[in-house]
Design an enzyme around this catalytic site. Sequence first.
Site, PDB file in Angstrom:
ATOM      1  N   SER A 162      -3.911  -5.801  -6.829  1.00 45.87           N
ATOM      2  CA  SER A 162      -4.985  -4.978  -6.262  1.00 45.87           C
ATOM      3  C   SER A 162      -5.620  -5.647  -5.054  1.00 45.87           C
ATOM      4  O   SER A 162      -5.905  -6.851  -5.071  1.00 45.87           O
ATOM      5  CB  SER A 162      -6.057  -4.704  -7.325  1.00 45.87           C
ATOM      6  OG  SER A 162      -7.127  -3.971  -6.765  1.00 45.87           O
ATOM      7  N   ASP A 163      -5.823  -4.860  -4.020  1.00 51.50           N
ATOM      8  CA  ASP A 163      -6.638  -5.300  -2.904  1.00 51.50           C
ATOM      9  C   ASP A 163      -8.077  -5.432  -3.405  1.00 51.50           C
ATOM     10  O   ASP A 163      -8.459  -4.821  -4.402  1.00 51.50           O
ATOM     11  CB  ASP A 163      -6.535  -4.267  -1.775  1.00 51.50           C
ATOM     12  CG  ASP A 163      -7.306  -4.684  -0.553  1.00 51.50           C
ATOM     13  OD1 ASP A 163      -7.320  -5.884  -0.253  1.00 51.50           O
ATOM     14  OD2 ASP A 163      -7.899  -3.808   0.103  1.00 51.50           O
TER      15      ASP A 163
END
Length: 805
Positions: free
Chosen positions: A253-254
Amino acid sequence: MPIAIWIACIIEFALENWPDGGILLGIQFANATIGWYETMKAGNAVAALKQSLKPNATAFRDGKWQNIDASIVVPGDLVKLAAGSAVPADCSVNEGSIEVDEAALTGESLPVTMVEGHIAKMGSTVVRGEVDGTVQFTGMYTFFGKTALLLNSVEADLGNIHYVLVKVMFVLTLLSLILCITCFGYLMGKYKLAFRDALEFTVVLLVVSIPIAIEIVVTTTLALGSKELSIQKVIVTRLSSIEMMSAVNMLCSDKTGTLTLNKMEIQETCHTFSPEHDIKSVLVLAALAAKWREPPRDALDTMVLGSANLDECDNYEQLQFLPFDPKVKRTEATLRRDGKTFKVTKGAPNIVLDMCHNAEDLRARVEKIIEDLARRGVRCLTVARTIDDNCEKWEMSGILTFLDPPRPDTKETIRKAKVYGVDVKMITGDNQLIAQEMARMLNMDPNILTPEGLPQFPESGDPKDIPDTLGRDYGDMMLACGGFAHVYPEHKYLIVEALRQRGFTCAMTGDGVNDAPALKRSDVGIAVHGATDAARASADMVLTDPGLSVVVDAMLIARGVFQRMLSFLIYRVSATLQLVFFFFLGVFILPTERFGIHDKSFQFFHIPVLMFMLITLLNDGTLMAIGYDYVRPSERPQRWNLRVLFVVSSVLAFVALVSSLLLLWMALDAVNEVNWEQSWFKGLGIPQIDQGQVVTMLYLKVSISDFLTLFAARTGADWFWAYRPSPVLFWGAVGSLTISTCVAAFWPDQTMDDIITIGLSHGDSTAVKLLPLWVWLYCIFWWFLQDAAKAVSYTHLTLPTKRIV
């Protein structure tokens, strides 16, 4: 499969069986149309990138400044980098300083200050200041262009379901071809059938044994899953990604905008330096050092003005205002209230500290605060004011802390993801300390690494040269940490590639251009709410609501879709095996002359072509409703296990096959008067039947067994009554079974395809009229045995049922 059906179509038309050939041709065109439609739906990430590569540039050409198309700038051009303009290429800053918003490239929340020698990257935007720059790289050689190259290098992934269907179809088609060719030769040699008659029976058997509608049913199931996901605000751009989503066990995940709000907020912690100040008063002073009734000029003003009491600020008169200057790194305002004039400033801690009259007394304390905040990745803003009449004696008022906070649901989402067997890694272009603090806040592993330990991109710049040893060489390091910070697009791409090589099914979330290559390389790319066009075009799924919580919901929905497809494939393989082996063995081991039947057209058991087609169409038509069925999603990621699939299918098929052969043997034995007295039918109290009723009886039995096998297959290792089917599937099956029962019971007495057929309930006695009911009871009895055999087979498989995939 398509080749086999085309061959069957040609043969059917050659034999002038127009209805059968027409049905096959229609199914072929339906499959082709669905495949074409899904291909056309694929997003074009490179086109979106090209569209975003078209800014204008102010360049010094022909002795003057002029606006030109940014696509024609070349290395060495002198360009103007001014506030509000897009950076047209990778440019070096010549003199002065500017602030550049690189959020779309790196995920960094705040603008980056650049001075002489720094490189402003193409795709970023100048938000403050104005300098001259020299173009260093253009086109595909820029940071932005390399992103497009990474996207171009990723080949379309058809998903696991495509390969599973190919393998299943290959096995079933090959098996059917072998059995049908053997049967064809045996009919010609043993029964002396004419070539045309033997070929017609063989082709019909081949057609009904190949699961023609398998792709349509799977696509329909995925499409219904897509509709279910859309209710959760997830738009699916590639149907096969739903099946891939069910197998995801690693979520990369960013941070900015995905785990966080992408919005700086003042924290409750405020360090003050005099008793009269608290966080509220310090916020008012910070707001006074801005134009509080005008639109905010930058992210810091937005944050401060959104938190301060502006009505209190209205009690002051602003006499002078000095906006932020990158050289002095602060703002300043002169104010008056009740006849008293003073100044207030906000800015970088070290700058403001040096202005204070007691700087040396405060330095140790302030530096300790700043060091502690920096170690935690928390940003700060220092506020001071003058306390003398000459507005020259500055006093420190307080230090405000601010952070891009996590979304309210992020912590719980990550916890639930781990419960469901999905590990979460943070991969961000932001600062390492900020990433570590965010990991601590979210109960993630705070061991966030920088790119130094990551593999290097090939010198050729071609992703196809990436070695296949990344998983082996870097996998342990990646699994041992909580994520990576300060990464660029190629780093994200290599991280995803290494994890995939290590055997993980990776989902990647992101919103910026910097995320696009990794989104496309991952097994499931997820563009979050507010993502750029390039990110959305690269993704398999697009979230239309903020936050990450819907991703976990999407995983559970995808696992439910997987269960439906698994149930269907187990049933479809089982039904095919039962059908082809029943008629194959019927030819070899149950010749009718052995039972005193001397009809040249009925030397072996077979049924009219229309009955074959009714079985196929009613079953496959009802199976379209499998996408609506109720399921229990697995708590663990799902993976295909063809060994388990074929074993369970074979067990179900074997029980159904035995029951069909047994009924055929008993029915044939009850036709001839000579055998009647010793027959099982006589012993069971079942009336004697005619040759034509054997056909309708076995037609009804095969039809019922097929549907009951579906209800046994749909519950996995549990008994068939473990959970109820959906109303759509249940009533669809009821309707089809009703039609099959009525067809068998009231079939007209006639000869069709040279086969004598008589309605199963045609007769004078009540016992004969109740024959359909007896077939139903027989099938239900064997259904219980079939389900028990299925449950036993699951217990002896090496994989737990929750991992049957």
